[in-house]
Design an enzyme around this catalytic site. Structure first.
Site, PDB file in Angstrom:
ATOM      1  N   GLY A 107     -13.118  41.112  26.620  1.00  0.00           N
ATOM      2  CA  GLY A 107     -11.976  41.123  27.313  1.00  0.00           C
ATOM      3  C   GLY A 107     -11.114  40.445  26.805  1.00  0.00           C
TER       4      GLY A 107
ATOM      5  N   GLU B 200     -19.710  33.754  25.734  1.00  0.00           N
ATOM      6  CA  GLU B 200     -18.837  33.249  26.821  1.00  0.00           C
ATOM      7  C   GLU B 200     -18.893  31.596  26.800  1.00  0.00           C
ATOM      8  OE1 GLU B 200     -20.090  36.136  27.141  1.00  0.00           O
ATOM      9  OE2 GLU B 200     -18.458  37.533  27.757  1.00  0.00           O
TER      10      GLU B 200
HETATM   11  C1  QUE Z   1     -16.369  33.932  22.730  1.00  0.00           C
HETATM   12  C2  QUE Z   1     -15.991  35.005  23.493  1.00  0.00           C
HETATM   13  C3  QUE Z   1     -14.958  35.763  23.281  1.00  0.00           C
HETATM   14  C4  QUE Z   1     -14.445  35.642  21.682  1.00  0.00           C
HETATM   15  C5  QUE Z   1     -14.672  34.793  21.064  1.00  0.00           C
HETATM   16  C6  QUE Z   1     -15.917  33.650  21.594  1.00  0.00           C
HETATM   17  C7  QUE Z   1     -14.484  37.121  23.999  1.00  0.00           C
HETATM   18  C8  QUE Z   1     -13.374  37.752  23.634  1.00  0.00           C
HETATM   19  C9  QUE Z   1     -12.869  37.587  22.344  1.00  0.00           C
HETATM   20  C10 QUE Z   1     -11.835  38.213  21.648  1.00  0.00           C
HETATM   21  C11 QUE Z   1     -12.009  38.497  20.246  1.00  0.00           C
HETATM   22  C12 QUE Z   1     -10.789  39.473  19.740  1.00  0.00           C
HETATM   23  C13 QUE Z   1      -9.812  39.965  20.493  1.00  0.00           C
HETATM   24  C14 QUE Z   1      -9.780  39.428  21.613  1.00  0.00           C
HETATM   25  C15 QUE Z   1     -10.786  38.538  22.402  1.00  0.00           C
HETATM   26  O1  QUE Z   1     -13.402  36.558  21.342  1.00  0.00           O
HETATM   27  O2  QUE Z   1     -14.880  36.969  25.220  1.00  0.00           O
HETATM   28  O3  QUE Z   1      -8.435  39.366  22.417  1.00  0.00           O
HETATM   29  O4  QUE Z   1      -8.797  40.357  19.900  1.00  0.00           O
HETATM   30  O5  QUE Z   1     -12.976  38.677  24.119  1.00  0.00           O
HETATM   31  O6  QUE Z   1     -16.147  32.956  20.679  1.00  0.00           O
HETATM   32  O7  QUE Z   1     -16.207  35.057  24.868  1.00  0.00           O
END
Ligand code: QUE
Length: 359
Positions: free
Chosen positions: A71, A142
């Site tokens: 997300g 998460e």
């Molecule tokens: C843990 C996470 C998430 C994460 C990295 C973590 C996560 C998530 C994203 C993410 C990655 C690329 C994007 C972005 C979000 O990274 O839930 O907008 O462009 O969405 O270590 O839970």
């Protein structure tokens, strides 16, 4: 609704013959799901659910790196100072979308090619036909951003073999395609160079199962399966702290075959937010009474509603995604300092603020 693929939109929605097509189109952001995309996908799924001309839905993504990295929590982070109700609205829409997929009355085919994390699992793991490739990297990370696995993943983790779900959730372990099938997050392995022909055959063919079957690889061996007894042993303890204690013991035994594995688990657990790690463990205990993904979404919504009032979530997003220093300052700072009553309170009913299911 547009009927042809459009380069400009962050998600493209169109129809080919009797197949509703969804293509995530934010490749530079690893196709992370933002509020606008969730709303578009949700409304398309509702429309197609009642449209007799649509026989199946297929979701895939632009670019080779990611199906969907999660997300768009950076968007939630930015809403912190302006309008926190936007965060509640985002999670409400996303979770309604997840449930719609879980209960979809038509085949829902997800092409899980590349990175599939968090919100990406919510868009795929509840589907009826889940396809992985040699590029699949699946995880629920998460705890690293001070949240618990959500998007209905509490249900998927609960249904994984033995104590695998606790291990995945508490460590954010990365699974390849074979492991993802073993864990119950996917069904079929197809080489990425066959995806194009597979999609064409699904659109033009009569029988989805047959079309998938004839391009699929034999079920690949999962390395994860050989760790199952270690996982069960370490994660069947009464508390998260006892699980960590057991893993540390394995590390100290010089001749243990599971030493490297246990070392990685300890490192991952100690990197994540202690409060979220214990909450992830607690969510798996609560899940023993669950009947469906819907039950999972209800308690996950309770947790995120509380998390966006606290500090760990924003600190985690800051450290991992905004400043990228990867050095979050958690509060509480260790598993020992977490109050289990505080954790349990995060799963208590929200009264008139409970997750609303639209239907
Ligand atoms: C843990 C996470 C998430 C994460 C990295 C973590 C996560 C998530 C994203 C993410 C990655 C690329 C994007 C972005 C979000 O990274 O839930 O907008 O462009 O969405 O270590 O839970």
């Amino acid at each position: 609704m547009n009927t042809t693929a459009n380069q400009e939109l962050e998600v493209n929605i169109w129809v080919e013959k009797a197949v509703g097509r969804i293509r995530l189109n934010r490749p530079k952001a690893l196709n992370a799901l933002n509020f606008g995309m969730a709303e578009i996908i949700y409304s398309a799924l509702k429309e197609w659910r009642d449209d007799d001309n649509i026989k199946a839905v297929l979701i895939d993504s632009e670019g080779e790196r990611a199906f969907c990295a999660g997300g768009d929590v950076a968007e939630v982070y930015r809403a912190r100072d302006t309008d926190i109700s936007k965060a509640n609205a985002f999670f409400t829409t996303e979770y309604n979308l997840n449930l719609t997929i879980a209960e979809y009355p038509k085949p829902y085919i997800a092409i899980m090619d590349g990175i599939v994390m968090g919100g990406g699992i919510g868009l795929s793991g509840h589907g009826s036909h889940r396809i992985v490739t040699e590029r699949t990297m699946l995880a629920m990370p998460e705890c690293a951003i001070g949240l618990i696995p959500d998007v209905g993943a509490t249900w998927l983790l609960h249904n994984a073999p033995g104590e695998l779900g606790k291990w995945m959730g508490m460590t954010g372990a990365r699974l390849n395609g074979a492991d993802a099938i073993y864990a119950g997050f996917a069904d079929t392995f197809v080489k990425s160079d066959k995806l194009e022909i597979l999609i064409e055959n699904i659109i033009n063919g009569e029988n989805i199962e047959y079309e998938i079957e004839r391009v699929s690889e034999p079920l690949p061996t999962s390395e994860l399966a050989s760790l199952q007894s270690e996982i069960n042993e370490a994660f069947s303890k009464n508390t998260a702290l006892e699980c960590l204690g057991h893993l540390k013991q394995i590390v100290e035994l010089d001749n243990s075959v599971a030493k490297d594995w246990a070392q990685n688990c300890v490192k991952a657990i100690e990197h994540g937010a202690p409060f979220a790690t214990i909450a992830t463990f607690e969510a798996q205990l609560i899940a023993s009474n669950f009947a469906s993904a819907k039950d999972a979404l209800i308690i996950e919504y309770r947790y995120v509603s509380n998390a966006i009032k606290g500090t760990d979530f924003f600190e985690g997003v800051r450290a991992m995604l905004i400043d990228k220093d990867k050095n979050p300052k958690w509060n509480p700072t260790s598993l020992e300092q977490v109050s289990i009553d505080d954790v349990k309170a995060c799963f208590a009913s929200l009264g008139d603020k409970e997750l609303i299911f639209e239907k």
